[in-house]
Scaffold this motif. Sequence first.
Motif, PDB file in Angstrom:
ATOM      1  N   LYS A 170      83.770 136.853  66.042  1.00 26.66           N
ATOM      2  CA  LYS A 170      82.967 136.133  64.995  1.00 26.66           C
ATOM      3  C   LYS A 170      81.833 135.414  65.702  1.00 26.66           C
ATOM      4  CE  LYS A 170      86.733 135.539  61.673  1.00 26.66           C
ATOM      5  NZ  LYS A 170      87.258 134.640  60.929  1.00 26.66           N
ATOM      6  N   ILE A 171      82.204 134.573  66.868  1.00 25.55           N
ATOM      7  CA  ILE A 171      81.036 133.717  67.539  1.00 25.55           C
ATOM      8  C   ILE A 171      80.159 134.661  67.987  1.00 25.55           C
ATOM      9  CG2 ILE A 171      80.755 132.438  69.512  1.00 25.55           C
ATOM     10  CD1 ILE A 171      83.644 131.162  69.254  1.00 25.55           C
ATOM     11  N   LEU A 172      80.693 135.664  68.894  1.00 19.29           N
ATOM     12  CA  LEU A 172      79.428 136.724  69.390  1.00 19.29           C
ATOM     13  C   LEU A 172      78.729 137.265  68.361  1.00 19.29           C
ATOM     14  CD1 LEU A 172      78.670 137.121  72.097  1.00 19.29           C
ATOM     15  CD2 LEU A 172      80.354 139.041  72.353  1.00 19.29           C
ATOM     16  N   SER A 173      79.377 138.024  67.309  1.00 20.04           N
ATOM     17  CA  SER A 173      78.597 138.677  66.342  1.00 20.04           C
ATOM     18  C   SER A 173      77.471 137.703  65.541  1.00 20.04           C
ATOM     19  CB  SER A 173      79.229 139.302  65.383  1.00 20.04           C
ATOM     20  OG  SER A 173      80.330 138.512  64.599  1.00 20.04           O
ATOM     21  N   LYS A 174      77.958 136.495  65.253  1.00 19.82           N
ATOM     22  CA  LYS A 174      76.864 135.597  64.878  1.00 19.82           C
ATOM     23  C   LYS A 174      76.009 135.323  65.821  1.00 19.82           C
ATOM     24  CE  LYS A 174      76.886 130.797  62.632  1.00 19.82           C
ATOM     25  NZ  LYS A 174      77.106 129.671  62.430  1.00 19.82           N
ATOM     26  N   ALA A 175      76.166 134.936  66.979  1.00 21.58           N
ATOM     27  CA  ALA A 175      75.008 135.062  67.831  1.00 21.58           C
ATOM     28  C   ALA A 175      74.122 136.061  67.972  1.00 21.58           C
ATOM     29  CB  ALA A 175      75.580 134.665  69.360  1.00 21.58           C
ATOM     30  N   MET A 176      74.647 137.341  67.844  1.00 21.92           N
ATOM     31  CA  MET A 176      73.891 138.528  68.309  1.00 21.92           C
ATOM     32  C   MET A 176      73.376 138.962  66.779  1.00 21.92           C
ATOM     33  SD  MET A 176      73.778 139.389  71.426  1.00 21.92           S
ATOM     34  CE  MET A 176      74.108 138.181  72.472  1.00 21.92           C
ATOM     35  N   ARG A 177      73.441 138.204  65.882  1.00 17.66           N
ATOM     36  CA  ARG A 177      72.819 138.775  64.468  1.00 17.66           C
ATOM     37  C   ARG A 177      71.621 139.145  64.457  1.00 17.66           C
ATOM     38  NH1 ARG A 177      74.621 134.672  60.572  1.00 17.66           N
ATOM     39  NH2 ARG A 177      76.499 135.807  60.794  1.00 17.66           N
ATOM     40  N   PRO A 178      70.747 138.903  64.948  1.00 15.55           N
ATOM     41  CA  PRO A 178      69.159 139.040  65.022  1.00 15.55           C
ATOM     42  C   PRO A 178      69.119 140.589  65.361  1.00 15.55           C
ATOM     43  CG  PRO A 178      69.436 136.985  65.875  1.00 15.55           C
ATOM     44  CD  PRO A 178      70.682 137.508  65.899  1.00 15.55           C
ATOM     45  N   PHE A 179      70.095 140.819  66.371  1.00 22.35           N
ATOM     46  CA  PHE A 179      69.903 142.471  67.076  1.00 22.35           C
ATOM     47  C   PHE A 179      70.948 143.113  66.158  1.00 22.35           C
ATOM     48  CE2 PHE A 179      68.815 139.614  70.612  1.00 22.35           C
ATOM     49  CZ  PHE A 179      67.554 140.169  70.785  1.00 22.35           C
ATOM     50  N   LEU A 180      71.797 142.734  65.510  1.00 26.04           N
ATOM     51  CA  LEU A 180      72.749 143.636  64.822  1.00 26.04           C
ATOM     52  C   LEU A 180      72.207 144.080  63.596  1.00 26.04           C
ATOM     53  CD1 LEU A 180      76.292 141.781  65.758  1.00 26.04           C
ATOM     54  CD2 LEU A 180      75.394 144.256  66.420  1.00 26.04           C
ATOM     55  N   GLU A 181      71.146 143.429  63.013  1.00 26.47           N
ATOM     56  CA  GLU A 181      70.449 143.715  61.649  1.00 26.47           C
ATOM     57  C   GLU A 181      69.423 144.799  61.634  1.00 26.47           C
ATOM     58  OE1 GLU A 181      68.734 140.077  60.508  1.00 26.47           O
ATOM     59  OE2 GLU A 181      70.633 139.184  59.960  1.00 26.47           O
ATOM     60  N   GLU A 182      69.820 145.587  62.701  1.00 29.12           N
ATOM     61  CA  GLU A 182      69.003 146.741  63.054  1.00 29.12           C
ATOM     62  C   GLU A 182      67.279 146.727  62.623  1.00 29.12           C
ATOM     63  OE1 GLU A 182      71.189 149.616  61.220  1.00 29.12           O
ATOM     64  OE2 GLU A 182      73.022 148.901  62.189  1.00 29.12           O
ATOM     65  N   GLU A 183      66.883 145.507  63.063  1.00 26.71           N
ATOM     66  CA  GLU A 183      65.281 145.565  63.064  1.00 26.71           C
ATOM     67  C   GLU A 183      64.409 146.281  64.041  1.00 26.71           C
ATOM     68  OE1 GLU A 183      63.741 143.953  60.453  1.00 26.71           O
ATOM     69  OE2 GLU A 183      65.550 143.454  59.324  1.00 26.71           O
ATOM     70  N   GLU A 184      63.280 146.646  63.476  1.00 26.88           N
ATOM     71  CA  GLU A 184      62.624 147.666  64.635  1.00 26.88           C
ATOM     72  C   GLU A 184      62.275 146.760  65.971  1.00 26.88           C
ATOM     73  OE1 GLU A 184      61.898 150.966  64.674  1.00 26.88           O
ATOM     74  OE2 GLU A 184      63.366 151.307  63.056  1.00 26.88           O
ATOM     75  N   GLU A 185      61.890 145.534  65.683  1.00 30.78           N
ATOM     76  CA  GLU A 185      61.412 144.822  66.895  1.00 30.78           C
ATOM     77  C   GLU A 185      62.049 143.245  66.443  1.00 30.78           C
ATOM     78  OE1 GLU A 185      57.647 142.428  68.543  1.00 30.78           O
ATOM     79  OE2 GLU A 185      57.458 144.752  68.033  1.00 30.78           O
ATOM     80  N   VAL A 186      62.743 142.830  67.669  1.00 33.49           N
ATOM     81  CA  VAL A 186      63.372 141.551  67.868  1.00 33.49           C
ATOM     82  C   VAL A 186      62.921 140.921  69.035  1.00 33.49           C
ATOM     83  CG1 VAL A 186      65.382 140.204  67.655  1.00 33.49           C
ATOM     84  CG2 VAL A 186      65.246 142.384  66.224  1.00 33.49           C
TER      85      VAL A 186
END
Length: 179
Positions: free
Chosen positions: A101-117
């Motif tokens: 839960k902690i790590l997925s929350k922290a990595m959320r910007p990258f897990l949303e599969e945006e073209e650029e982060v």
Amino acid sequence: MKRYILLTLTALVLHTGTLFAQSAQPREKSEVEVFMQQVAKGSKSSEIDYAYISTSMFKQLLSQLFTTINEGIEIHGPVEKIFGSTMYMRRFISTGEEGYKILSKAMRPFLEEEEEVMGMELSALNRQDGVVSIIYGNSKNVLVINDNADADNLTAVFIAGMSYEAFMELDKSGLDLGF
């Protein structure tokens, strides 16, 4: 004549001092490097395994690796091209529900599969057997994320100083760094 020699030496000392001052300045960290540093500080949990491999450790590991390398692994191109600019590596692995839960929350910007982060482009996305594998990269950094939500397992590996192209060359070689 003494004046010219003294003037030349003074100019040389001033010039050398300026060059030394410029080279001694720390390099500015990218947005994603600062973000990953914050993730490391904010992801304190007994259910998150965290590893930091510094530049000197990375070079030492690689030198040992290439002295004992198997014949079946071939790296095309100079090793310096692939590993030469590598600065450090940060690896996060969740080992339980709380850590996930902690790590997925922290990595959320990258897990949303945006073209650029944060200046990094989505380079690869794969879904297979419930595991989502994502690679973000640019000319300076690579981030590899493997997310298995069913098993509460998320692995994120960030390599500063390795381009996406160098990472792909490493991948083609068959050399496994554990991610």
